[in-house]
Write a protein that holds these residues in place. Structure first.
Motif, PDB file in Angstrom:
ATOM      1  N   UNK A  72       0.932  -1.453  -0.045  1.00 49.51           N
ATOM      2  CA  UNK A  72       0.134   0.121   0.144  1.00 49.51           C
ATOM      3  C   UNK A  72       0.890   1.246   0.030  1.00 49.51           C
ATOM      4  N   UNK A  73       0.548   2.314  -0.929  1.00 49.77           N
ATOM      5  CA  UNK A  73       1.110   3.413  -0.810  1.00 49.77           C
ATOM      6  C   UNK A  73      -0.115   4.308  -0.512  1.00 49.77           C
ATOM      7  N   UNK A  74       0.127   5.331   0.572  1.00 50.67           N
ATOM      8  CA  UNK A  74      -0.904   6.304   0.786  1.00 50.67           C
ATOM      9  C   UNK A  74      -0.327   7.664   0.986  1.00 50.67           C
ATOM     10  N   UNK A  75      -0.990   8.732   0.777  1.00 56.60           N
ATOM     11  CA  UNK A  75      -0.903  10.151   0.906  1.00 56.60           C
ATOM     12  C   UNK A  75      -1.949  10.874   1.608  1.00 56.60           C
ATOM     13  N   UNK A  76      -1.567  11.548   2.632  1.00 54.85           N
ATOM     14  CA  UNK A  76      -2.842  12.249   3.176  1.00 54.85           C
ATOM     15  C   UNK A  76      -2.451  13.742   3.307  1.00 54.85           C
ATOM     16  N   UNK A  77      -3.367  14.623   3.036  1.00 58.04           N
ATOM     17  CA  UNK A  77      -3.261  16.039   3.004  1.00 58.04           C
ATOM     18  C   UNK A  77      -4.164  16.517   4.086  1.00 58.04           C
ATOM     19  N   UNK A  78      -3.713  16.786   5.209  1.00 53.99           N
ATOM     20  CA  UNK A  78      -4.432  17.343   6.369  1.00 53.99           C
ATOM     21  C   UNK A  78      -5.466  18.555   6.166  1.00 53.99           C
ATOM     22  N   UNK A  79      -4.828  19.293   5.100  1.00 55.40           N
ATOM     23  CA  UNK A  79      -5.758  20.673   5.131  1.00 55.40           C
ATOM     24  C   UNK A  79      -7.104  20.443   4.327  1.00 55.40           C
ATOM     25  N   UNK A  80      -6.914  19.593   3.232  1.00 49.94           N
ATOM     26  CA  UNK A  80      -7.974  19.097   2.551  1.00 49.94           C
ATOM     27  C   UNK A  80      -8.870  17.963   2.958  1.00 49.94           C
ATOM     28  N   UNK A  81      -8.292  17.052   3.695  1.00 52.39           N
ATOM     29  CA  UNK A  81      -8.800  15.844   4.396  1.00 52.39           C
ATOM     30  C   UNK A  81      -8.680  14.699   3.489  1.00 52.39           C
ATOM     31  N   UNK A  82      -7.986  14.810   2.197  1.00 51.87           N
ATOM     32  CA  UNK A  82      -7.594  13.923   1.156  1.00 51.87           C
ATOM     33  C   UNK A  82      -6.801  12.763   1.674  1.00 51.87           C
ATOM     34  N   UNK A  83      -7.290  11.285   1.574  1.00 47.18           N
ATOM     35  CA  UNK A  83      -6.425  10.397   1.829  1.00 47.18           C
ATOM     36  C   UNK A  83      -6.553   9.516   0.425  1.00 47.18           C
ATOM     37  N   UNK A 141       2.743   8.754   3.681  1.00 45.17           N
ATOM     38  CA  UNK A 141       3.084  10.376   3.894  1.00 45.17           C
ATOM     39  C   UNK A 141       1.982  11.166   4.050  1.00 45.17           C
ATOM     40  N   UNK A 142       2.162  12.035   4.875  1.00 42.96           N
ATOM     41  CA  UNK A 142       1.410  13.188   5.071  1.00 42.96           C
ATOM     42  C   UNK A 142       2.230  14.419   4.486  1.00 42.96           C
ATOM     43  N   UNK A 143       1.264  15.181   3.551  1.00 45.71           N
ATOM     44  CA  UNK A 143       2.017  16.382   2.985  1.00 45.71           C
ATOM     45  C   UNK A 143       1.355  17.463   2.747  1.00 45.71           C
ATOM     46  N   UNK A 144       1.884  18.703   2.890  1.00 40.20           N
ATOM     47  CA  UNK A 144       1.045  19.848   2.485  1.00 40.20           C
ATOM     48  C   UNK A 144       1.184  20.059   1.126  1.00 40.20           C
ATOM     49  N   UNK A 145      -0.211  20.199   0.490  1.00 43.84           N
ATOM     50  CA  UNK A 145      -0.233  20.596  -0.958  1.00 43.84           C
ATOM     51  C   UNK A 145       0.088  21.897  -1.291  1.00 43.84           C
ATOM     52  N   UNK A 146      -0.077  22.944  -0.632  1.00 44.72           N
ATOM     53  CA  UNK A 146       0.289  24.271  -0.818  1.00 44.72           C
ATOM     54  C   UNK A 146       1.872  24.442  -0.899  1.00 44.72           C
ATOM     55  N   UNK A 147       2.617  23.625   0.044  1.00 46.62           N
ATOM     56  CA  UNK A 147       3.898  23.893   0.110  1.00 46.62           C
ATOM     57  C   UNK A 147       4.897  22.811  -0.574  1.00 46.62           C
ATOM     58  N   UNK A 148       4.122  21.666  -0.888  1.00 43.22           N
ATOM     59  CA  UNK A 148       4.543  20.401  -1.359  1.00 43.22           C
ATOM     60  C   UNK A 148       5.435  19.797  -0.414  1.00 43.22           C
ATOM     61  N   UNK A 149       5.604  20.095   0.753  1.00 41.84           N
ATOM     62  CA  UNK A 149       6.640  19.398   1.810  1.00 41.84           C
ATOM     63  C   UNK A 149       5.774  18.403   2.512  1.00 41.84           C
ATOM     64  N   UNK A 150       6.787  17.109   2.282  1.00 43.60           N
ATOM     65  CA  UNK A 150       6.233  16.005   3.315  1.00 43.60           C
ATOM     66  C   UNK A 150       6.629  16.444   4.795  1.00 43.60           C
ATOM     67  N   UNK A 151       5.183  16.295   5.650  1.00 42.65           N
ATOM     68  CA  UNK A 151       5.339  16.560   6.834  1.00 42.65           C
ATOM     69  C   UNK A 151       5.716  15.498   7.757  1.00 42.65           C
ATOM     70  N   UNK A 152       5.170  14.321   7.350  1.00 39.00           N
ATOM     71  CA  UNK A 152       5.709  12.992   7.830  1.00 39.00           C
ATOM     72  C   UNK A 152       5.761  11.688   7.019  1.00 39.00           C
ATOM     73  N   UNK A 153       6.537  10.892   7.372  1.00 37.65           N
ATOM     74  CA  UNK A 153       6.681   9.846   6.449  1.00 37.65           C
ATOM     75  C   UNK A 153       6.719   8.347   7.258  1.00 37.65           C
ATOM     76  N   UNK A 154       6.025   7.275   6.675  1.00 37.86           N
ATOM     77  CA  UNK A 154       6.072   5.929   7.342  1.00 37.86           C
ATOM     78  C   UNK A 154       6.577   4.996   6.063  1.00 37.86           C
TER      79      UNK A 154
END
Length: 170
Positions: A72-83, A141-154
């Protein structure tokens, strides 16, 4: 107030024929340009694996037979709630003929040892070797779409076989 979440389910299926793999050269207009394995959206209410089998058939014309779940590969964007979740498979047998005019891009059999030399998205290049290792993987990964920065990675890899439990036969 809690942010509403949206989950998007996708699949990707690497198709291997001996020392060759089937890749698709996606044009810029389709998004995710470069070489990539077949895959796409899982339709409700189909199962994840049936979604992978359907996507391979639609994009390549092939019907995969021996299909193995790889991870599984997943990306979460906490500002938009997208998983965004991608379930990855490896198929080692198939039937059928490749489409003459595939809908997502040119289909090319590539030598496994040469594949990483082709132009491809960084996220696919990172995931690529994991299809061929024993066991399964989980990339998150948890990433910020606006900045393109990965905030956390597992990153986890799980063995092909779990340790023997006492009292359970092999």
């Amino acid at each position: 107030m809690r942010l509403q979440t949206e989950v998007k389910l996708y699949t990707m299926c690497m198709i291997q024929d001996g020392s060759r793999i089937l890749l698709m050269n996606r044009p810029d207009a389709k998004g995710f340009p470069g070489y990539i394995a077949p895959g796409g959206k899982v339709d409700f209410p189909e199962s994840i694996v049936n979604g992978a089998i359907r996507e391979v058939r639609e994009e390549t014309g092939l019907i995969v037979k021996d299909i193995i779940y790889k991870g599984l590969e997943e990306s979460c964007e906490p500002n938009t709630g997208l998983r965004y979740m991608v379930f990855n498979y490896l198929a080692t047998s198939f039937e059928g003929e490749l489409l003459e005019n595939p809908p997502e891009g040119e289909l090319v059999w590539v030598d496994l040892e040469e594949a990483l030399k082709l132009p491809m998205q960084n996220w696919f290049k990172r995931r690529f070797p994991l299809f061929f290792e024993k066991g399964t993987f989980e990339l998150s990964e948890i990433w910020d779409e606006k900045t393109g920065i990965v905030l956390e990675e597992t990153v986890k890899q799980y063995p092909a076989r779990l340790p023997q439990l006492a009292g359970f036969a092999d």
